[in-house]
Each structure stands twice: as C-alpha cells, then as structure tokens.
Design a protein around this motif. Structure first.
Motif, short mmCIF file in Angstrom:
data_model
loop_
_atom_site.label_atom_id
_atom_site.label_comp_id
_atom_site.label_asym_id
_atom_site.label_seq_id
_atom_site.Cartn_x
_atom_site.Cartn_y
_atom_site.Cartn_z
N LEU A 111 -33.18 38.28 39.33
CA LEU A 111 -33.97 38.53 40.54
C LEU A 111 -33.25 39.49 41.48
O LEU A 111 -33.87 40.35 42.11
CB LEU A 111 -34.27 37.21 41.25
N GLU A 112 -31.94 39.34 41.57
CA GLU A 112 -31.15 40.25 42.41
C GLU A 112 -31.26 41.69 41.90
O GLU A 112 -31.49 42.63 42.67
CB GLU A 112 -29.69 39.82 42.44
N THR A 113 -31.10 41.86 40.59
CA THR A 113 -31.20 43.20 39.99
C THR A 113 -32.56 43.81 40.24
O THR A 113 -32.69 44.98 40.62
CB THR A 113 -30.91 43.12 38.48
N GLY A 159 -26.23 30.32 31.68
CA GLY A 159 -26.64 29.41 32.74
C GLY A 159 -27.82 29.89 33.59
O GLY A 159 -28.25 31.04 33.52
N MET A 160 -28.33 28.96 34.41
CA MET A 160 -29.47 29.25 35.27
C MET A 160 -29.19 30.37 36.26
O MET A 160 -30.11 31.03 36.75
CB MET A 160 -29.87 27.98 36.04
N TYR A 161 -27.91 30.56 36.57
CA TYR A 161 -27.58 31.60 37.55
C TYR A 161 -27.96 32.99 37.04
O TYR A 161 -28.12 33.93 37.83
CB TYR A 161 -26.10 31.55 37.91
N GLN A 162 -28.13 33.12 35.71
CA GLN A 162 -28.55 34.41 35.17
C GLN A 162 -29.94 34.79 35.69
O GLN A 162 -30.26 35.97 35.82
CB GLN A 162 -28.56 34.36 33.64
N VAL A 163 -30.76 33.78 35.99
CA VAL A 163 -32.09 34.06 36.53
C VAL A 163 -31.97 34.61 37.96
O VAL A 163 -32.68 35.54 38.34
CB VAL A 163 -32.98 32.81 36.49
N GLY A 192 -32.45 32.13 48.00
CA GLY A 192 -32.79 31.29 46.86
C GLY A 192 -33.94 31.89 46.07
O GLY A 192 -34.37 33.03 46.30
N PHE A 193 -34.45 31.13 45.11
CA PHE A 193 -35.50 31.64 44.24
C PHE A 193 -36.72 32.12 45.01
O PHE A 193 -37.27 33.20 44.74
CB PHE A 193 -35.93 30.55 43.24
N ALA A 194 -37.18 31.33 45.98
CA ALA A 194 -38.39 31.70 46.73
C ALA A 194 -38.16 32.97 47.54
O ALA A 194 -39.02 33.86 47.58
CB ALA A 194 -38.83 30.55 47.63
N ALA A 195 -37.01 33.06 48.21
CA ALA A 195 -36.71 34.23 49.04
C ALA A 195 -36.61 35.49 48.19
O ALA A 195 -37.14 36.55 48.56
CB ALA A 195 -35.42 34.00 49.81
N LEU A 196 -35.92 35.39 47.06
CA LEU A 196 -35.77 36.56 46.18
C LEU A 196 -37.11 36.97 45.59
O LEU A 196 -37.40 38.17 45.47
CB LEU A 196 -34.76 36.26 45.08
N SER A 197 -37.91 35.98 45.21
CA SER A 197 -39.25 36.28 44.69
C SER A 197 -40.07 37.02 45.74
O SER A 197 -40.66 38.08 45.45
CB SER A 197 -39.94 34.97 44.29
N ALA A 198 -40.11 36.49 46.95
CA ALA A 198 -40.87 37.13 48.02
C ALA A 198 -40.36 38.54 48.29
O ALA A 198 -41.15 39.47 48.50
CB ALA A 198 -40.78 36.28 49.29
N ALA A 199 -39.05 38.69 48.28
CA ALA A 199 -38.45 40.01 48.54
C ALA A 199 -38.94 41.04 47.53
O ALA A 199 -39.26 42.18 47.89
CB ALA A 199 -36.93 39.90 48.51
N CYS A 200 -39.00 40.63 46.26
CA CYS A 200 -39.45 41.56 45.22
C CYS A 200 -40.90 41.97 45.45
O CYS A 200 -41.24 43.16 45.39
CB CYS A 200 -39.30 40.91 43.85
N TYR A 201 -41.76 41.00 45.71
CA TYR A 201 -43.17 41.33 45.94
C TYR A 201 -43.37 42.20 47.18
O TYR A 201 -44.17 43.14 47.18
CB TYR A 201 -44.00 40.04 46.06
N LEU A 202 -42.65 41.88 48.24
CA LEU A 202 -42.81 42.64 49.49
C LEU A 202 -42.28 44.06 49.34
O LEU A 202 -42.88 45.02 49.85
CB LEU A 202 -42.11 41.91 50.63
#
Length: 488
Positions: free
Chosen positions: A228-230, A220-224, A11-21
């Motif tokens: 994050l995935e990209t 749509g919101m899924y673009q966000v 989800g948003f939090a996991a993807l966000s954390a993944a990017c920072y880490l």
C-alpha cells in the motif's frame, strides 16, 4: 478540483483512502505518530526473528484483489500469497485437536469423523453462508452507512430474519457437538462480539473461513502495508512519520489545518484513520459529534495480551495458526463483555509463522505469537503479563505434550497500555467496535462529521467494521464520500 488533504494515521484504512484520493487527483499527505507506518499492523524485528505485531490472518483475498484492481494491478505485483494447509487446528484437550484443512471436502470429512451426519448439515450451513458472503462482501459492505435504506434490497428483505437471530442460535440448533459448534462460532470473533450477540447474517465469515481459506503473505502481513505504501507513493502521496497530531484547527465550521509537533499544516480536508474517539479529543468539545457517555455505552471488541517469543528450537504438534479452546468459552466471554475482568482460565491463540515462512525466524528456530483476548480498559502491569504468560505456557506444554519454556530466547509483550500509547486506542481496545445488530452499518459512527463540513473518519470504529478487509473497504468508502461532497 484538487484538494490538499491531510490524513491522520497510516493503517490499512488510511493508506487505502490515500490511494483512492490521490488517484482522484488530490494532494494527499499522511501524518503518522510512530516511527514506522502501518498503524496496528506493524512489525517487530529482534535477533533475526520477525513478528507481525498486529493482524496475522489473511482472509477474504477477493477484497484485496478488488482493491488492487481499482489501480490496474494485483496483489501478486507486490507480494506472494501461500494458501495454508492446514488452515489452523483447534485444541480441546491434551493431544486432542481438530484440524481444519484447505478445502471444503476435507473439512466436511473432518466434521463427519467427529459427528456422523454433521457433514450434510455443514454443507447446508456453508451454502447459506456463501450466499450471505455474496450479498455482504460483494455489495452491502461497499455502502457508506449514511442511511438505513442501504440495507434494504430485494435480497436482504428475504433474509430479514437473519438480522434478528444470532450465529450461536443457528449453529447450536444444527450442531449438537460442542467442539464443532465452537469451531463454527470462532470466525465471528473477528467481528468483535460474542456469537450470541452477532446476527445470523454474519455467517458469511464461515464461508470466508471454510469456503475460501486462510492465506499467508510471504514475509508476513506487513508486506501488504508495504504494498500500500508503494502504491500510495507512486500516486504522489507523501508520508511523514513521527508526526503526532496535537490539534485539528476549526474556523467557522471547517477544519482549516492540523498541528503536529508544533507545526501547522493548512488543509482543505482532514481525514482521520486514527482512533475515532481520540480524533474527537483533538477538537474543542463543541465540535465533537459524540459524548463520552456515547462511547461508554458502546460494545467494544476485545483488547489483547500479546506475546512475541523467540524459541531456540522448532515447536511440535502445532500449525501456523493454532487455537486453544480447552476451557469454557462462555465464562471467558463473560469476563470480556458482561463483567469485565482478567479471565481466570482464558482461551488463547498461538501463531508460528516460521512453520510456513522461513523469513520469520533463523534456521532451526521458531517465532511464536500468543494472544489472549481480554476486556478493554483493564488494569495492565508487568506482574499480570508475567502471570498470564505462565498460565498459557503451562497449558500449552500440557496440551501439546512438549517442553518449550527452557527454549525461550526472549519474549516481548503488548497489552492495554501499549494499545493506548502506540495507537491512542479507546480503553486500549485491539479491534474497534463490535459488529452487533445495533452497531451495524448506519448505526456505527459516521464517516463524515455532522458538525465539521470537511472532517472525515475511516477505520475500524466506523463502517464496515473491524478487520483488515473491512479497513481497506472503509478507505474506499470515505474517499468516495469526500469526492462526492467536494467536487468543486
């Protein structure tokens, strides 16, 4: 020193954390139980229609901008935003609604039309809300919730009374018109609690609503999520889907692996972006921080009964976002928080993204999303879903003066059982744990396990709380905490 970090959920939090880490140099691997990533923010595609299954409101664009700026990029590099005008409308009766437009000046005018003199009071209210926004969103929410002292600043000391009054008390003191008061109380529903249980300080949500506005990402919101995935993959993150976690392996007080689909994945650090309560069930009981009685004692945000409906014509007299407040909110709120049961006459929300976004539905047709907030843990079956769909469609037709029932091509539903099966959500809640006074900041479940030295959590059950912008922030907070505790 590079760590091998396993993240549960996408989800948003996991993807966000993944990017920072990953940016910090770690090897990051995401494990998602479903076929597609996004957690609660997934998509449903059917017969040329596209629906956001989860979040549909894009608020606080500055939080998204701050996130992408941390990676030397912008939201615009990944998706296009439209500011909605009107932002939304609120129905109170048949052909009787108030429209919230896209600037404060227009909103002041709408209030003044409804109640002479109210625009002056609204200007004062929004000025205070903006001040709170600057304190909260630009500072306080970026603190990890490890100490009560995080909340103590020269600014917050001056605002201490706002933590002991409530949104409802403040709004009702200044606005005697019930319709206007309900509109001002609406934004804090995103925080998961009743306005009567939400501290006054959270009026910053009103500034997010009126002062900044409501946006829509094209497609749509899924673009966000895709953005994050990209970003995550460009930083070296690997993402595996259909990998349900069965066990977190603990040895001598440390998480040393996760087991998914019978396969063991050694890990230096384990971070869960999945449901907090569920994640602890992946541990032996002696390693869990919180008991079942702890979770039972907490105030959870509502669950939802959702319908995704394809119509063979365009729908009239509605906006992209439309709220239906034609029934008693207090009665419905009691059915959610005080004496949980299916509400007899529920408030509901409808979104028609195809009004704004042609990609959401085939030409000449309409995509409709209907949401009824309900208490988590309620009985959920097909009979109840059908009965409540009939309730809201009957009211919708009457309130908006049109017939839509015979124009339904298909409908899909999502409710308590689905939140549990798809997201392992505690009691099928939709939004996490409510942000009440006693469930704010350091009083929420911890980002770092107290019992397992290298086990961490992120998402809507921990800090800062429910919502998409807080989820992005939660990912940053936990990544910073991991880097702080695992420098070597």
């Amino acid at each position: 020193m590079t760590k091998n970090i396993s993240i549960i959920g996408s989800g948003f939090a996991a993807l966000s954390a993944a990017c920072y880490l990953a940016k910090s140099g770690h090897q990051v691997n995401i494990f998602e139980k479903n076929k597609t990533i996004g957690g609660r923010s997934r998509q449903l595609k059917k017969e040329g229609f596209t629906f956001d299954i989860g979040p549909t409101w894009y608020w606080m664009p500055d939080v998204f901008e701050r996130f992408f700026a941390d990676f030397d990029t912008t939201p615009g590099a990944f998706y296009t935003l439209d500011k909605l005008n009107p932002a939304y409308s609120v129905y109170f009766g048949k052909d009787d609604f108030i429209t919230i437009e896209d600037t404060l000046e227009k909103i002041y005018k709408a209030f003044e039309t409804e109640e002479p003199g109210s625009s002056i009071k609204l200007q004062e209210f929004i000025a205070n809300a903006q001040d709170n926004y600057n304190v909260a969103i630009k500072d306080l929410v970026y603190r990890p919730g490890v100490s009560p002292l995080e909340l103590v600043t020269p600014v917050t000391i001056k605002k201490i009374n706002q933590f002991f009054s409530t949104i409802k008390k403040d709004v009702r003191k200044e606005f005697k018109n019930n319709r206007l008061a309900m509109i001002l109380e609406f934004p804090v529903l995103f925080l998961g609690a009743k306005p009567s249980n939400t501290p006054s300080f959270y009026s910053f949500m009103n500034y997010a609503d009126f002062g900044i506005g409501t946006f829509h990402p094209k497609k749509g919101m899924y673009q966000v999520i895709l953005a994050l995935e990209t970003l995550a993959k460009s930083l070296g993150v690997t993402i595996e889907t259909e990998k349900a976690i069965e066990k977190i392996v603990i040895n001598k007080g440390k998480a040393e692996a996760i087991i998914a689909n019978g396969i063991t994945y050694p890990s230096d650090i384990v971070l869960s972006g999945a449901d907090y309560h569920h994640t602890e069930t992946l541990l032996d009981e002696k390693h869990r921080q919180y008991s079942e009685s702890y979770w039972e004692s907490k105030t959870f945000a509502p669950s939802s009964l959702l319908f995704y409906v394809g119509f063979d014509k365009k729908i009239k007299n509605v906006n992209h976002h439309t709220l239906f407040f034609d029934v008693d909110f207090e009665v419905h709120a009691k059915d959610i928080y005080d004496e949980p049961k299916w509400p007899e006459n529920p408030l509901f929300y409808a979104s028609f993204p195809s009004i704004t976004d042609e990609s959401a539905a085939p030409s000449g047709k309409e995509a409709g999303i209907f949401l009824i907030p309900i208490a988590p843990g309620l009985e959920d079956n097909d009979h109840l879903r059908a009965a409540y769909f009939d309730k809201i469609i009957t009211r919708f037709e009457k309130l908006t003066s049109q017939n839509i029932r015979e124009s339904i091509i298909f409908k899909e539903s999502f409710c308590v059982k689905d939140f549990i099966s798809d997201y392992n959500s505690y009691k099928g809640n939709a939004y996490g744990m409510a942000n009440t006074l006693l469930q704010t900041a350091f009083l929420r479940p911890n980002l770092k396990s107290k019992k397992i030295s290298n086990l961490y959590f992120t998402g809507q059950l921990t800090v800062p709380g429910p919502g998409v912008p807080p989820a992005l922030i939660s990912g940053k907070l936990v990544a910073d905490l991991i880097n702080k505790h695992h420098k070597n």
